[in-house]
Design a protein around this motif. Structure first.
Motif: not given
Length: 414
Positions: A3, A6-7
Motif C-alpha cells: 500500500t 502504491q501511494q
C-alpha cells in the motif's frame, strides 16, 4: 506492491502535474483548503477528541496532550497558515543564477520541486495541514505519516484537504496519508528510494535517529532542541528575566523552547533569586548545579542527563558559569545545534558568542521562541533543520526545492 509503495507511485504521478501547476492553481487550492478546514472544524475537533481521550487513558504527559490537542482557534490558525502560504511568492521557476557563456549559450539555474516528499512526524496534527500546504505550494506531492496517537485527527484533516485539492483542479494524490496503525509503514517509506525523493522526520530524538540511520531515501534532518539561554555578566537583568521566562514558559512543548539556563557568576547573586522565583511561580521545576542549589530550596540536583535533555515540559536545567568561554564549552558539549541565546549589553561578548556557537539560529537579546518559519516571515514551515547540507534553520518554501539547469542555444556543438 504494498500500500505504501502504491501511494508513493501515485504521488509520483501526481507530482508531475503539480510540478507544472501555475501559482494561481496552487494558491486557489491553498485557499480552498483553508476554507474547508474552517467549515469542517466541528468534525475535526470531534475526531481529535478521540485521540486526546485515548492519550489521557494511556497516561501521556500534559505537554504531549497539548501538542496533540486541536481547538477551533488552532484550526483557524492552521487555515491562516495556508492563507499566508498563498500570499507568499512561488519559488518554482525562480532563477538562482544565470549567465551568457562565451559560446553564446544561455545558462539558467532554476528552482524546481523535489517531487515526492515524505514527512514522518509525531503528535501535533497541525503539522498535517502545514506540511501539506508547504509541499503543495512548492510543487511537491506529500506522503504524510503521522503518529498513531493522532490517527483520527490526521484522517479527518487529510480527508478535508484531499477533497479541496481535487475541487481546485489539482490531483488529490498530491496529498496522501500513510497508515499509522503499524510501524511497517515507516519502514516501507524509508525504503521507497526511487519513488520518494526526500524524507523529513519531525519529532523526538529516537524517531529522528531511526530515520537518519535506517532510511535509504535521502533525509533532511530536523533535530531536537536543547536550547540554552546564557545570561552574561554584562546582561540587562530586566531583559534577561523577560527573555528567560518567554523562552521557557511561552509554550513548553516546542523544539525552540529553552531547556537550559546558564548564568554568569558575576551576576548570579542579583539574577538567580529573581529568575528562580519567577520560574517557581510559573510551576517550572529547576534542575540545578551545586551553586544554583544554594539559591533554590525546591531545586533538584541536576544529573548529566539533565544537561542534555529536551524536556518539553515544565522543567529547566540551570547552571552558574565562571566565564563566557565556560558557557560556550557547556553549549558545545550539550547543545543540539538548534537555537542558542545570549543576553548581554557587551558587543564583544555577543560577537564572541555568535561566532563560536555552532547552531542553526543564534538569538542576541531575544527569546529562543523566535526560531520559527512564521516568525521569520517564511509562512508555515516544514520544520527546523539542524543539519548543514541543503537547508539549515526554519525550512520555508525555497528549502523544499532543488534546482536544475536550463541551457538554451542556437545550434552550438562542442
Amino acid at each position: 506492491m504494498t500500500t505504501v509503495l502504491q501511494q508513493a507511485a501515485d504521488a509520483r504521478l501526481a507530482a508531475i502535474d503539480l510540478g507544472a501547476a501555475t501559482r494561481a492553481d496552487k494558491d486557489r487550492a491553498l485557499l480552498l483548503m483553508a476554507d474547508r478546514l474552517v467549515e469542517r472544524t466541528e468534525d475535526i475537533v470531534a475526531a481529535n477528541a478521540v485521540d486526546v481521550n485515548s492519550a489521557r487513558e494511556n497516561g501521556q504527559s500534559e505537554s504531549m496532550i497539548d501538542r496533540l490537542t486541536l481547538t477551533p482557534s488552532r484550526i483557524e490558525a492552521m487555515a491562516d497558515g495556508l492563507r499566508q502560504l498563498a500570499a507568499l511568492p512561488d519559488p518554482i521557476g525562480d532563477v538562482v543564477r544565470g549567465s551568457a557563456l562565451a559560446n553564446g549559450l544561455e545558462l539558467r539555474q532554476v528552482r524546481v520541486p523535489f517531487g515526492v516528499v515524505g514527512i514522518i512526524y509525531e503528535g501535533r496534527p497541525n503539522v498535517t495541514a502545514d506540511a501539506a500546504g508547504i509541499c503543495l505550494k512548492s510543487g511537491n506531492a506529500v506522503l504524510l505519516r503521522g503518529s498513531g496517537s493522532a490517527l483520527s485527527s490526521n484522517a479527518a484533516i487529510v480527508s478535508v484537504l484531499r477533497k479541496a485539492v481535487a475541487d481546485a483542479g489539482l490531483p488529490a494524490d498530491a496529498v496522501q496519508l500513510v497508515d499509522a496503525s503499524t510501524r511497517d509503514s515507516v519502514k516501507e517509506l524509508m525504503r521507497a528510494r526511487g519513488l520518494v525523493d526526500v524524507l523529513i522526520p519531525r519529532g523526538g530524538a529516537s524517531l529522528i535517529k531511526t530515520v537518519v540511520e535506517e532510511s535509504t531515501v535521502p533525509v533532511i534532518e530536523t533535530g531536537v532542541g536543547n536550547c540554552h539561554v546564557y545570561v552574561d555578566a554584562a546582561a540587562d537583568l530586566e531583559k534577561a528575566l523577560a527573555i528567560t521566562m518567554n523562552s521557557k514558559t511561552q509554550r513548553l512543548s516546542t523544539c525552540n523552547t529553552a531547556e537550559s539556563l546558564l548564568v554568569h557568576a558575576e551576576i548570579a547573586d542579583a539574577f538567580l533569586p529573581l529568575v528562580l522565583a519567577e520560574l517557581a511561580d510559573a510551576g517550572v521545576t529547576v534542575h540545578g548545579d551545586a551553586r544554583v542549589m544554594a539559591y533554590a530550596k525546591d531545586a533538584q540536583e541536576a544529573t548529566d542527563e539533565d544537561w542534555g535533555k529536551e524536556y518539553l515540559s515544565a522543567d529547566i536545567s540551570v547552571a552558574v558559569v565562571d566565564s563566557i568561554d565556560d558557557a560556550l564549552d557547556h553549549i558545545r558539549h550539550y547543545g543540539t545545534g538548534h537555537t542558542e541565546a545570549i543576553v548581554s549589553e557587551s558587543i564583544t561578548a555577543t560577537r564572541r558568542f555568535a561566532s563560536r556557537v555552532d547552531a542553526a539560529a543564534i538569538m542576541v537579546n531575544a527569546s529562543t521562541r523566535f526560531t520559527d518559519g512564521g516568525e521569520f516571515g517564511f509562512g508555515a514551515e516544514i520544520g527546523i533543520s539542524t543539519q548543514k547540507l541543503h537547508a539549515r534553520g526554519p525550512m520555508g518554501l525555497p528549502e523544499l526545492t532543488s534546482t536544475k539547469y536550463i541551457v538554451t542555444g542556437n545550434g552550438q556543438t562542442r
